[in-house]
Design a protein around this motif. Structure first.
Motif, mmCIF file in Angstrom:
data_model
loop_
_atom_site.group_PDB
_atom_site.id
_atom_site.type_symbol
_atom_site.label_atom_id
_atom_site.label_comp_id
_atom_site.label_asym_id
_atom_site.label_seq_id
_atom_site.Cartn_x
_atom_site.Cartn_y
_atom_site.Cartn_z
ATOM 1 N N ARG A 146 0.826 -1.213 0.000
ATOM 2 C CA ARG A 146 0.000 0.000 0.000
ATOM 3 C C ARG A 146 0.856 1.257 0.000
ATOM 4 O O ARG A 146 0.537 2.241 -0.684
ATOM 5 C CB ARG A 146 -0.950 -0.009 1.201
ATOM 6 N N GLN A 147 1.946 1.241 0.750
ATOM 7 C CA GLN A 147 2.818 2.419 0.788
ATOM 8 C C GLN A 147 3.521 2.627 -0.556
ATOM 9 O O GLN A 147 3.694 3.762 -1.010
ATOM 10 C CB GLN A 147 3.831 2.285 1.923
ATOM 11 N N VAL A 148 3.935 1.535 -1.197
ATOM 12 C CA VAL A 148 4.568 1.642 -2.510
ATOM 13 C C VAL A 148 3.598 2.245 -3.522
ATOM 14 O O VAL A 148 3.965 3.119 -4.321
ATOM 15 C CB VAL A 148 5.059 0.252 -2.980
ATOM 16 N N LYS A 149 2.335 1.818 -3.475
ATOM 17 C CA LYS A 149 1.346 2.291 -4.441
ATOM 18 C C LYS A 149 0.954 3.754 -4.228
ATOM 19 O O LYS A 149 0.366 4.368 -5.119
ATOM 20 C CB LYS A 149 0.101 1.401 -4.393
ATOM 21 N N GLN A 150 1.285 4.304 -3.079
ATOM 22 C CA GLN A 150 1.004 5.717 -2.848
ATOM 23 C C GLN A 150 1.787 6.623 -3.802
ATOM 24 O O GLN A 150 1.429 7.784 -3.997
ATOM 25 C CB GLN A 150 1.325 6.103 -1.399
ATOM 26 N N PHE A 151 2.846 6.086 -4.399
ATOM 27 C CA PHE A 151 3.699 6.889 -5.272
ATOM 28 C C PHE A 151 3.387 6.679 -6.752
ATOM 29 O O PHE A 151 4.196 7.033 -7.611
ATOM 30 C CB PHE A 151 5.176 6.580 -4.987
ATOM 31 N N MET A 152 2.218 6.117 -7.055
ATOM 32 C CA MET A 152 1.819 5.986 -8.452
ATOM 33 C C MET A 152 1.700 7.369 -9.100
ATOM 34 O O MET A 152 1.195 8.306 -8.490
ATOM 35 C CB MET A 152 0.489 5.231 -8.572
ATOM 36 N N ASN A 153 2.195 7.475 -10.331
ATOM 37 C CA ASN A 153 2.203 8.739 -11.057
ATOM 38 C C ASN A 153 1.020 8.768 -12.031
ATOM 39 O O ASN A 153 1.036 8.057 -13.036
ATOM 40 C CB ASN A 153 3.525 8.886 -11.811
ATOM 41 N N PRO A 154 -0.006 9.570 -11.764
ATOM 42 C CA PRO A 154 -1.198 9.565 -12.623
ATOM 43 C C PRO A 154 -0.964 10.134 -14.014
ATOM 44 O O PRO A 154 -1.818 9.992 -14.886
ATOM 45 C CB PRO A 154 -2.195 10.431 -11.831
ATOM 46 N N THR A 155 0.194 10.765 -14.243
ATOM 47 C CA THR A 155 0.482 11.318 -15.564
ATOM 48 C C THR A 155 1.126 10.284 -16.481
ATOM 49 O O THR A 155 1.415 10.586 -17.642
ATOM 50 C CB THR A 155 1.412 12.536 -15.455
ATOM 51 N N ARG A 156 1.347 9.069 -15.972
ATOM 52 C CA ARG A 156 2.004 8.022 -16.757
ATOM 53 C C ARG A 156 1.146 6.757 -16.807
ATOM 54 O O ARG A 156 0.219 6.584 -16.004
ATOM 55 C CB ARG A 156 3.375 7.672 -16.155
ATOM 56 N N THR A 157 1.469 5.891 -17.752
ATOM 57 C CA THR A 157 0.917 4.547 -17.735
ATOM 58 C C THR A 157 1.620 3.779 -16.623
ATOM 59 O O THR A 157 2.845 3.627 -16.643
ATOM 60 C CB THR A 157 1.136 3.833 -19.081
ATOM 61 N N VAL A 158 0.858 3.309 -15.643
ATOM 62 C CA VAL A 158 1.430 2.632 -14.477
ATOM 63 C C VAL A 158 1.271 1.125 -14.657
ATOM 64 O O VAL A 158 0.169 0.637 -14.909
ATOM 65 C CB VAL A 158 0.739 3.086 -13.178
ATOM 66 N N ILE A 159 2.376 0.410 -14.533
ATOM 67 C CA ILE A 159 2.357 -1.052 -14.610
ATOM 68 C C ILE A 159 2.759 -1.597 -13.244
ATOM 69 O O ILE A 159 3.840 -1.289 -12.733
ATOM 70 C CB ILE A 159 3.297 -1.568 -15.706
ATOM 71 N N LEU A 160 1.866 -2.384 -12.645
ATOM 72 C CA LEU A 160 2.098 -2.959 -11.329
ATOM 73 C C LEU A 160 2.460 -4.431 -11.475
ATOM 74 O O LEU A 160 1.644 -5.232 -11.924
ATOM 75 C CB LEU A 160 0.838 -2.830 -10.463
ATOM 76 N N ASP A 161 3.685 -4.777 -11.128
ATOM 77 C CA ASP A 161 4.107 -6.181 -11.121
ATOM 78 C C ASP A 161 3.682 -6.767 -9.779
ATOM 79 O O ASP A 161 4.273 -6.465 -8.738
ATOM 80 C CB ASP A 161 5.617 -6.278 -11.320
ATOM 81 N N SER A 162 2.632 -7.584 -9.791
ATOM 82 C CA SER A 162 2.016 -8.063 -8.553
ATOM 83 C C SER A 162 2.701 -9.326 -8.037
ATOM 84 O O SER A 162 3.381 -10.030 -8.788
ATOM 85 C CB SER A 162 0.535 -8.355 -8.791
#
Length: 298
Positions: free
Chosen positions: A153-169
């Protein structure tokens, strides 16, 4: 767009798809949410520019104020607190098991004596880096720590909404995976055409249907194994977004930590096509079909 890449089991090629998709597109942020075993950095080889400590709140007990009433133990849903009440034969005592604590704060809030305050304990680190124009973030859970969702959850707080975000789960279908894919616009499920792969794909599909997240499938090593996986996807009307055939040369490049598109540039077009297939699935007519399907499931 936020794209999560997941798999029902480990070893299917989830990180391979995440990394090569990220390197094939412009204006991308790749976030490795597999905090217990992050390995996307091996292939990205980013320049780490910043490191933050990740912490979670935990209670601190003042035994001079504590009446050992047991209220904190009663409200703890995770059994992280045990209280031995005071009696004529013994002094009271409270036992705190930090590895079970989820940091919800209920014990502090409900303590009638005000004997509980909040402190913090480190659980890992979050590292930020770049490779050319690609933004990269991953979390690393400290050795011996057992709960990865708070760090994810803390890592995902830094998602950049101006970019295509790819989450390696993370692999699987348990709490860490749900934490990683939650909030994604689309999820790519990477599988392999084997009985184990199909079984775990079915579990992942049911999980995403419950979460109401649109998804499609990438079949890795598609020319090995059996055809049951494709038949399952067809019967369930699950789009197969991409098939990657087995190749010893690809396996060799993987073992060297070399992304597929670097060793075989022709694959860049295929991963760009994968992204276009995802965009196609996100069009309103495709989303309407998915909504009807999940409504029937519900």
């Amino acid at each position: 767009m936020i794209i999560a890449v997941a798999s029902g089991k480990g070893g299917t090629g989830k990180t391979t798809v995440s990394v090569n998709l990220a390197l094939s597109l412009p204006n991308v942020q790749l976030i490795d949410c597999d905090v217990e075993e992050p390995n996307a950095a091996i292939f990205i080889d980013p320049v780490i520019t910043e490191t933050k400590e990740a912490r979670v709140p935990v209670p601190r007990f003042d035994k001079n104020k504590c009446t050992f009433c047991g209220k904190c133990s009663d409200v703890c849903e995770y059994n992280a607190i045990a209280v031995l009440p005071r009696s004529q034969a013994r002094e009271g005592n409270s036992i705190f098991l930090p590895d079970l604590c989820h940091g919800c704060g209920a014990c502090e809030y409900f303590c009638p004596a005000g004997a509980i305050s909040e402190t913090y304990r480190p659980i890992g680190v979050i590292e930020f880096g770049d490779r050319d124009t690609l933004q990269f973030i991953h979390g690393k859970l400290n050795i011996g720590k057992t709960m990865s969702p708070p760090l994810i959850r803390q890592v995902k707080q830094f998602m950049n909404p101006t970019r295509t975000v790819i989450l390696d789960s993370p692999p699987g279908t348990s709490c860490p995976v749900i934490t990683a894919v939650e909030g994604a616009d689309f999820c790519v499920l990477v599988t392999e055409p084997t009985p184990f792969g199909l079984n775990d794909l079915q579990l992942a599909v049911e999980t995403l249907r419950k979460l109401r997240i649109p998804f499609g499938v990438v079949i890795n090593r598609s020319d090995l194994g059996e055809e049951k996986t494709e038949r399952y996807c067809s019967a369930e009307e699950i789009p197969v977004l991409m098939k990657i055939p087995f190749s010893e040369k690809i396996a060799e490049s993987y073992s060297r930590g070399e992304p597929i598109i670097m060793a075989f540039p022709e694959y860049k077009d295929l991963f760009q096509q994968l992204y276009q297939n995802i965009e196609q699935q996100m069009k309103p007519e495709s989303k309407d079909i998915f909504s009807q399907e999940t409504a029937r499931e519900g």
